[in-house]
Design an enzyme around this catalytic site. Sequence first.
Site, short mmCIF file in Angstrom:
data_model
loop_
_atom_site.label_atom_id
_atom_site.label_comp_id
_atom_site.label_asym_id
_atom_site.label_seq_id
_atom_site.Cartn_x
_atom_site.Cartn_y
_atom_site.Cartn_z
N TYR A 154 2.09 10.38 -20.16
CA TYR A 154 1.14 9.81 -19.20
C TYR A 154 0.57 10.90 -18.30
O TYR A 154 1.05 12.03 -18.27
CB TYR A 154 1.79 8.69 -18.40
CG TYR A 154 2.81 9.07 -17.34
CD1 TYR A 154 2.42 9.44 -16.06
CD2 TYR A 154 4.18 9.00 -17.60
CE1 TYR A 154 3.34 9.75 -15.07
CE2 TYR A 154 5.12 9.30 -16.63
CZ TYR A 154 4.70 9.68 -15.36
OH TYR A 154 5.63 9.99 -14.40
N GLY A 155 -0.49 10.55 -17.57
CA GLY A 155 -1.18 11.52 -16.73
C GLY A 155 -1.98 12.51 -17.55
O GLY A 155 -2.18 13.66 -17.15
N TRP A 179 -2.80 1.79 -15.38
CA TRP A 179 -2.33 1.92 -14.00
C TRP A 179 -3.48 1.67 -13.02
O TRP A 179 -3.36 0.93 -12.05
CB TRP A 179 -1.73 3.31 -13.79
CG TRP A 179 -0.99 3.51 -12.49
CD1 TRP A 179 -0.82 2.61 -11.48
CD2 TRP A 179 -0.29 4.69 -12.09
NE1 TRP A 179 -0.07 3.15 -10.46
CE2 TRP A 179 0.26 4.43 -10.81
CE3 TRP A 179 -0.09 5.94 -12.67
CZ2 TRP A 179 1.01 5.39 -10.11
CZ3 TRP A 179 0.66 6.88 -11.98
CH2 TRP A 179 1.20 6.62 -10.72
N TYR A 209 1.87 -2.42 -11.55
CA TYR A 209 0.49 -1.98 -11.40
C TYR A 209 -0.31 -3.14 -10.80
O TYR A 209 -0.79 -4.04 -11.50
CB TYR A 209 -0.13 -1.59 -12.74
CG TYR A 209 0.54 -0.43 -13.45
CD1 TYR A 209 1.43 0.41 -12.78
CD2 TYR A 209 0.29 -0.17 -14.80
CE1 TYR A 209 2.03 1.48 -13.44
CE2 TYR A 209 0.89 0.89 -15.45
CZ TYR A 209 1.77 1.71 -14.77
OH TYR A 209 2.38 2.76 -15.43
#
Length: 315
Positions: free
Chosen positions: A202-203, A21, A58
Amino acid sequence: MRYSHLKNADVDVSQIAVGTWAMGGDSFGDNDDIPSSMRAIQTMLEQGVNLIDTAPCYGNGTAEKIVGRALKGIERDKYLLSTKVGLVTSPSGYDRDSSFKNIIREVESSLRNLRTDYLDFYFVHWPDPKTSFAETMSALRLLKEQGKIRHIGVSNFTKEMIEECEKYVDIDVQQPPYSMVNREYEPLIKWGAERGIDSFTYGSLGAGILSGKYRELPTFSPGDVRGTFYDYFREPKFSKVQELLKVMDGVAATHNVALSEVAINWSTQKPYVATALVGVRSSRHAEENCAALDWELSKDEMALLDNTLDTLEVG
Protein backbone atom coordinates in the site's frame (compact mmCIF):
# COMPACT_ATOMS: atom_id res chain seq x y z
CA MET A 1 -3.47 -5.96 -17.45
CA ARG A 2 -0.75 -8.04 -15.84
CA TYR A 3 -1.48 -10.66 -13.17
CA SER A 4 0.44 -12.40 -10.39
CA HIS A 5 -0.20 -15.88 -9.06
CA LEU A 6 -0.31 -15.89 -5.26
CA LYS A 7 1.57 -18.89 -3.94
CA ASN A 8 -0.06 -19.69 -0.59
CA ALA A 9 -3.46 -18.36 -1.62
CA ASP A 10 -3.26 -20.10 -5.03
CA VAL A 11 -5.19 -17.42 -6.90
CA ASP A 12 -4.38 -14.91 -9.65
CA VAL A 13 -4.59 -11.20 -8.83
CA SER A 14 -4.13 -8.15 -11.02
CA GLN A 15 -0.82 -6.43 -10.38
CA ILE A 16 -2.63 -3.29 -9.30
CA ALA A 17 -5.63 -3.25 -6.99
CA VAL A 18 -8.29 -0.72 -6.07
CA GLY A 19 -7.31 1.12 -2.89
CA THR A 20 -10.24 2.75 -1.08
CA TRP A 21 -8.77 4.53 1.95
CA ALA A 22 -9.44 7.97 0.44
CA MET A 23 -13.05 7.02 -0.31
CA GLY A 24 -13.80 7.02 3.41
CA GLY A 25 -13.72 10.81 3.39
CA ASP A 26 -11.97 11.25 6.73
CA SER A 27 -8.26 10.85 5.97
CA PHE A 28 -7.49 12.37 2.55
CA GLY A 29 -9.93 15.26 2.58
CA ASP A 30 -13.69 15.03 2.18
CA ASN A 31 -15.16 12.60 -0.35
CA ASP A 32 -18.18 14.57 -1.52
CA ASP A 33 -18.70 12.64 -4.76
CA ILE A 34 -19.59 9.06 -3.90
CA PRO A 35 -20.95 8.29 -7.40
CA SER A 36 -17.53 9.24 -8.80
CA SER A 37 -15.84 6.82 -6.38
CA MET A 38 -18.23 4.07 -7.44
CA ARG A 39 -17.52 4.69 -11.11
CA ALA A 40 -13.78 4.61 -10.39
CA ILE A 41 -14.11 1.11 -8.91
CA GLN A 42 -16.18 -0.05 -11.87
CA THR A 43 -13.69 1.45 -14.32
CA MET A 44 -10.81 -0.42 -12.68
CA LEU A 45 -12.75 -3.67 -13.03
CA GLU A 46 -13.52 -2.92 -16.67
CA GLN A 47 -9.79 -2.44 -17.27
CA GLY A 48 -8.99 -5.90 -15.89
CA VAL A 49 -8.37 -5.21 -12.20
CA ASN A 50 -9.86 -8.00 -10.10
CA LEU A 51 -8.94 -7.02 -6.53
CA ILE A 52 -10.58 -4.36 -4.34
CA ASP A 53 -9.06 -3.57 -0.95
CA THR A 54 -10.89 -1.72 1.80
CA ALA A 55 -11.35 -1.58 5.59
CA PRO A 56 -14.18 -0.81 8.01
CA CYS A 57 -12.23 2.05 9.59
CA TYR A 58 -12.04 3.96 6.30
CA GLY A 59 -14.71 6.49 7.12
CA ASN A 60 -16.25 4.25 9.80
CA GLY A 61 -17.76 1.89 7.22
CA THR A 62 -18.17 4.45 4.43
CA ALA A 63 -15.57 2.98 2.07
CA GLU A 64 -16.88 -0.57 2.51
CA LYS A 65 -20.42 0.61 1.75
CA ILE A 66 -19.24 2.43 -1.40
CA VAL A 67 -17.52 -0.74 -2.56
CA GLY A 68 -20.64 -2.79 -1.86
CA ARG A 69 -22.80 -0.39 -3.85
CA ALA A 70 -20.33 -0.21 -6.74
CA LEU A 71 -20.25 -4.01 -7.06
CA LYS A 72 -24.02 -4.45 -7.03
CA GLY A 73 -25.11 -6.54 -10.00
CA ILE A 74 -21.60 -7.76 -10.84
CA GLU A 75 -21.10 -11.53 -10.59
CA ARG A 76 -19.24 -12.38 -7.38
CA ASP A 77 -16.67 -14.58 -9.10
CA LYS A 78 -15.54 -11.63 -11.25
CA TYR A 79 -13.66 -9.91 -8.42
CA LEU A 80 -11.74 -10.52 -5.19
CA LEU A 81 -12.56 -8.64 -1.99
CA SER A 82 -10.01 -7.74 0.64
CA THR A 83 -10.88 -6.04 3.91
CA LYS A 84 -9.46 -5.80 7.40
CA VAL A 85 -10.25 -6.12 11.09
CA GLY A 86 -8.98 -4.84 14.41
CA LEU A 87 -8.74 -1.07 13.92
CA VAL A 88 -11.84 0.42 15.48
CA THR A 89 -12.92 4.04 15.09
CA SER A 90 -13.08 5.84 18.44
CA PRO A 91 -13.48 9.44 19.69
CA SER A 92 -9.70 9.64 20.05
CA GLY A 93 -9.02 8.28 16.58
CA TYR A 94 -8.50 4.54 16.30
CA ASP A 95 -8.25 1.75 18.86
CA ARG A 96 -6.69 -1.63 18.15
CA ASP A 97 -8.88 -4.57 19.04
CA SER A 98 -8.12 -7.96 17.57
CA SER A 99 -9.90 -9.92 20.28
CA PHE A 100 -11.96 -12.99 19.36
CA LYS A 101 -15.17 -11.17 20.27
CA ASN A 102 -14.42 -8.10 18.16
CA ILE A 103 -13.33 -10.08 15.12
CA ILE A 104 -16.58 -12.06 15.13
CA ARG A 105 -18.48 -8.77 15.46
CA GLU A 106 -16.56 -6.92 12.76
CA VAL A 107 -16.72 -9.60 10.10
CA GLU A 108 -20.51 -9.55 10.13
CA SER A 109 -20.50 -5.78 9.72
CA SER A 110 -18.06 -5.96 6.81
CA LEU A 111 -20.10 -8.66 5.08
CA ARG A 112 -23.20 -6.47 5.32
CA ASN A 113 -21.40 -3.36 4.11
CA LEU A 114 -19.85 -5.20 1.16
CA ARG A 115 -23.07 -7.04 0.32
CA THR A 116 -21.42 -10.45 0.18
CA ASP A 117 -21.44 -13.68 2.14
CA TYR A 118 -17.68 -14.26 2.06
CA LEU A 119 -14.40 -12.34 1.91
CA ASP A 120 -11.50 -13.46 -0.23
CA PHE A 121 -8.81 -11.90 1.97
CA TYR A 122 -9.18 -10.88 5.61
CA PHE A 123 -6.30 -8.93 7.13
CA VAL A 124 -5.55 -8.09 10.75
CA HIS A 125 -5.05 -4.37 10.18
CA TRP A 126 -2.46 -3.69 12.89
CA PRO A 127 -1.04 -5.88 15.67
CA ASP A 128 -2.99 -5.48 18.90
CA PRO A 129 -0.66 -5.47 21.94
CA LYS A 130 -3.58 -6.26 24.26
CA THR A 131 -4.54 -9.52 22.55
CA SER A 132 -2.45 -12.66 22.04
CA PHE A 133 -1.85 -13.86 18.51
CA ALA A 134 -3.26 -17.21 19.60
CA GLU A 135 -6.63 -15.61 20.35
CA THR A 136 -6.67 -13.52 17.18
CA MET A 137 -5.72 -16.40 14.91
CA SER A 138 -8.25 -18.74 16.53
CA ALA A 139 -11.01 -16.34 15.47
CA LEU A 140 -9.70 -16.18 11.91
CA ARG A 141 -9.35 -19.95 11.78
CA LEU A 142 -13.00 -20.30 12.82
CA LEU A 143 -14.13 -17.82 10.15
CA LYS A 144 -12.20 -19.74 7.52
CA GLU A 145 -13.77 -23.01 8.63
CA GLN A 146 -17.19 -21.37 8.39
CA GLY A 147 -16.48 -20.20 4.85
CA LYS A 148 -16.80 -16.51 5.71
CA ILE A 149 -13.19 -15.83 4.74
CA ARG A 150 -11.01 -17.66 2.22
CA HIS A 151 -7.50 -16.42 3.01
CA ILE A 152 -5.84 -15.01 6.13
CA GLY A 153 -3.58 -11.97 5.99
CA VAL A 154 -1.73 -9.58 8.28
CA SER A 155 -1.00 -5.91 7.73
CA ASN A 156 1.83 -3.89 9.30
CA PHE A 157 3.25 -6.98 11.05
CA THR A 158 6.93 -7.74 11.55
CA LYS A 159 8.65 -10.98 10.49
CA GLU A 160 8.70 -12.16 14.11
CA MET A 161 4.98 -11.45 14.52
CA ILE A 162 4.15 -13.39 11.38
CA GLU A 163 6.20 -16.34 12.55
CA GLU A 164 4.28 -16.33 15.84
CA CYS A 165 0.95 -16.25 13.98
CA GLU A 166 2.06 -19.18 11.84
CA LYS A 167 2.08 -21.38 14.95
CA TYR A 168 -1.72 -21.26 14.81
CA VAL A 169 -2.77 -20.72 11.16
CA ASP A 170 -1.32 -20.49 7.69
CA ILE A 171 -0.65 -16.87 6.72
CA ASP A 172 -1.42 -16.45 3.04
CA VAL A 173 -0.72 -12.76 2.38
CA GLN A 174 0.63 -9.64 4.03
CA GLN A 175 0.11 -5.92 3.49
CA PRO A 176 3.11 -3.65 4.14
CA PRO A 177 3.74 -0.13 2.81
CA TYR A 178 6.03 0.08 -0.21
CA SER A 179 6.80 2.67 -2.85
CA MET A 180 9.66 4.60 -4.37
CA VAL A 181 9.58 6.87 -1.32
CA ASN A 182 9.23 4.09 1.26
CA ARG A 183 11.45 1.04 0.85
CA GLU A 184 11.80 0.36 4.58
CA TYR A 185 9.92 -2.94 4.42
CA GLU A 186 11.57 -4.32 1.29
CA PRO A 187 13.45 -7.02 3.28
CA LEU A 188 10.15 -8.14 4.86
CA ILE A 189 8.44 -8.27 1.47
CA LYS A 190 11.28 -10.35 0.00
CA TRP A 191 11.23 -12.68 3.03
CA GLY A 192 7.48 -13.15 2.63
CA ALA A 193 7.77 -13.85 -1.09
CA GLU A 194 10.28 -16.63 -0.39
CA ARG A 195 7.74 -18.26 1.97
CA GLY A 196 4.77 -17.83 -0.35
CA ILE A 197 3.34 -15.00 1.76
CA ASP A 198 2.70 -12.58 -1.08
CA SER A 199 2.44 -8.84 -0.53
CA PHE A 200 -0.36 -6.41 -1.29
CA THR A 201 1.71 -3.23 -0.98
CA TYR A 202 0.00 0.00 0.00
CA GLY A 203 0.96 3.66 -0.37
CA SER A 204 2.10 2.93 -3.93
CA LEU A 205 1.94 6.59 -5.01
CA GLY A 206 3.29 7.96 -1.75
CA ALA A 207 -0.05 9.52 -0.77
CA GLY A 208 -0.09 11.24 -4.16
CA ILE A 209 3.36 12.81 -4.11
CA LEU A 210 4.59 10.41 -6.83
CA SER A 211 1.84 11.62 -9.16
CA GLY A 212 3.72 14.90 -9.50
CA LYS A 213 0.75 16.85 -8.19
CA TYR A 214 2.72 18.40 -5.32
CA ARG A 215 5.66 20.49 -6.53
CA GLU A 216 5.43 22.92 -3.62
CA LEU A 217 5.08 22.02 0.04
CA PRO A 218 1.33 21.79 0.72
CA THR A 219 -0.64 22.50 3.88
CA PHE A 220 -3.24 19.86 4.69
CA SER A 221 -6.29 20.22 6.89
CA PRO A 222 -6.27 18.69 10.39
CA GLY A 223 -6.87 14.95 10.30
CA ASP A 224 -5.48 14.52 6.77
CA VAL A 225 -3.00 11.61 6.94
CA ARG A 226 -0.82 13.17 4.26
CA GLY A 227 0.38 15.58 6.90
CA THR A 228 0.69 13.07 9.75
CA PHE A 229 0.92 9.37 8.82
CA TYR A 230 3.30 9.99 5.91
CA ASP A 231 6.59 11.92 6.09
CA TYR A 232 6.89 12.74 2.39
CA PHE A 233 5.37 16.17 2.91
CA ARG A 234 7.91 17.24 5.51
CA GLU A 235 11.45 18.45 5.10
CA PRO A 236 14.07 17.29 4.37
CA LYS A 237 12.28 14.43 2.58
CA PHE A 238 10.00 16.66 0.52
CA SER A 239 12.94 18.36 -1.22
CA LYS A 240 14.60 15.01 -1.91
CA VAL A 241 11.40 13.72 -3.48
CA GLN A 242 11.30 16.79 -5.72
CA GLU A 243 14.71 15.81 -7.12
CA LEU A 244 13.40 12.30 -7.70
CA LEU A 245 10.38 13.71 -9.56
CA LYS A 246 12.71 15.49 -12.00
CA VAL A 247 14.28 12.16 -12.97
CA MET A 248 10.83 10.56 -13.21
CA ASP A 249 9.71 13.45 -15.45
CA GLY A 250 12.37 12.46 -17.95
CA VAL A 251 11.31 8.80 -17.93
CA ALA A 252 7.65 9.74 -18.26
CA ALA A 253 8.41 12.03 -21.20
CA THR A 254 10.24 9.22 -23.00
CA HIS A 255 7.11 7.06 -22.85
CA ASN A 256 4.64 9.96 -23.12
CA VAL A 257 2.85 8.82 -19.96
CA ALA A 258 1.71 10.28 -16.65
CA LEU A 259 4.21 10.39 -13.80
CA SER A 260 2.05 8.04 -11.72
CA GLU A 261 2.51 5.34 -14.35
CA VAL A 262 6.25 5.40 -13.79
CA ALA A 263 5.77 4.94 -10.03
CA ILE A 264 3.26 2.12 -10.50
CA ASN A 265 5.52 0.28 -12.92
CA TRP A 266 8.50 0.65 -10.60
CA SER A 267 6.57 -1.16 -7.84
CA THR A 268 4.83 -3.79 -9.94
CA GLN A 269 8.00 -4.71 -11.82
CA LYS A 270 9.66 -5.71 -8.57
CA PRO A 271 9.41 -9.53 -8.66
CA TYR A 272 8.58 -9.76 -4.95
CA VAL A 273 5.53 -7.44 -5.16
CA ALA A 274 2.34 -9.37 -5.96
CA THR A 275 0.03 -6.37 -6.32
CA ALA A 276 0.20 -2.66 -5.58
CA LEU A 277 -2.81 -0.95 -4.02
CA VAL A 278 -3.56 2.34 -5.77
CA GLY A 279 -6.12 4.79 -4.42
CA VAL A 280 -8.70 6.17 -6.83
CA ARG A 281 -11.69 8.49 -6.60
CA SER A 282 -12.40 9.17 -10.27
CA SER A 283 -12.62 7.25 -13.54
CA ARG A 284 -9.87 9.44 -15.00
CA HIS A 285 -7.43 8.39 -12.29
CA ALA A 286 -8.56 4.78 -12.64
CA GLU A 287 -7.86 4.76 -16.39
CA GLU A 288 -4.52 6.46 -15.85
CA ASN A 289 -3.45 3.93 -13.22
CA CYS A 290 -4.50 0.96 -15.34
CA ALA A 291 -2.65 2.36 -18.37
CA ALA A 292 0.58 1.79 -16.47
CA LEU A 293 0.18 -1.95 -16.98
CA ASP A 294 0.15 -1.54 -20.77
CA TRP A 295 3.90 -0.89 -20.87
CA GLU A 296 7.04 -1.53 -18.81
CA LEU A 297 10.14 0.30 -17.69
CA SER A 298 13.34 -0.95 -19.29
CA LYS A 299 16.11 -2.51 -17.22
CA ASP A 300 18.15 0.66 -17.69
CA GLU A 301 15.25 2.82 -16.52
CA MET A 302 14.69 0.64 -13.45
CA ALA A 303 18.40 0.90 -12.67
CA LEU A 304 18.33 4.70 -13.15
CA LEU A 305 15.41 5.07 -10.73
CA ASP A 306 16.94 2.70 -8.16
CA ASN A 307 20.28 4.51 -8.31
CA THR A 308 18.54 7.87 -7.95
CA LEU A 309 16.72 6.62 -4.85
CA ASP A 310 19.98 5.41 -3.35
CA THR A 311 21.85 8.60 -4.17
CA LEU A 312 19.13 10.88 -2.77
CA GLU A 313 18.58 8.49 0.16
CA VAL A 314 14.85 8.57 -0.46
CA GLY A 315 12.82 5.86 1.22
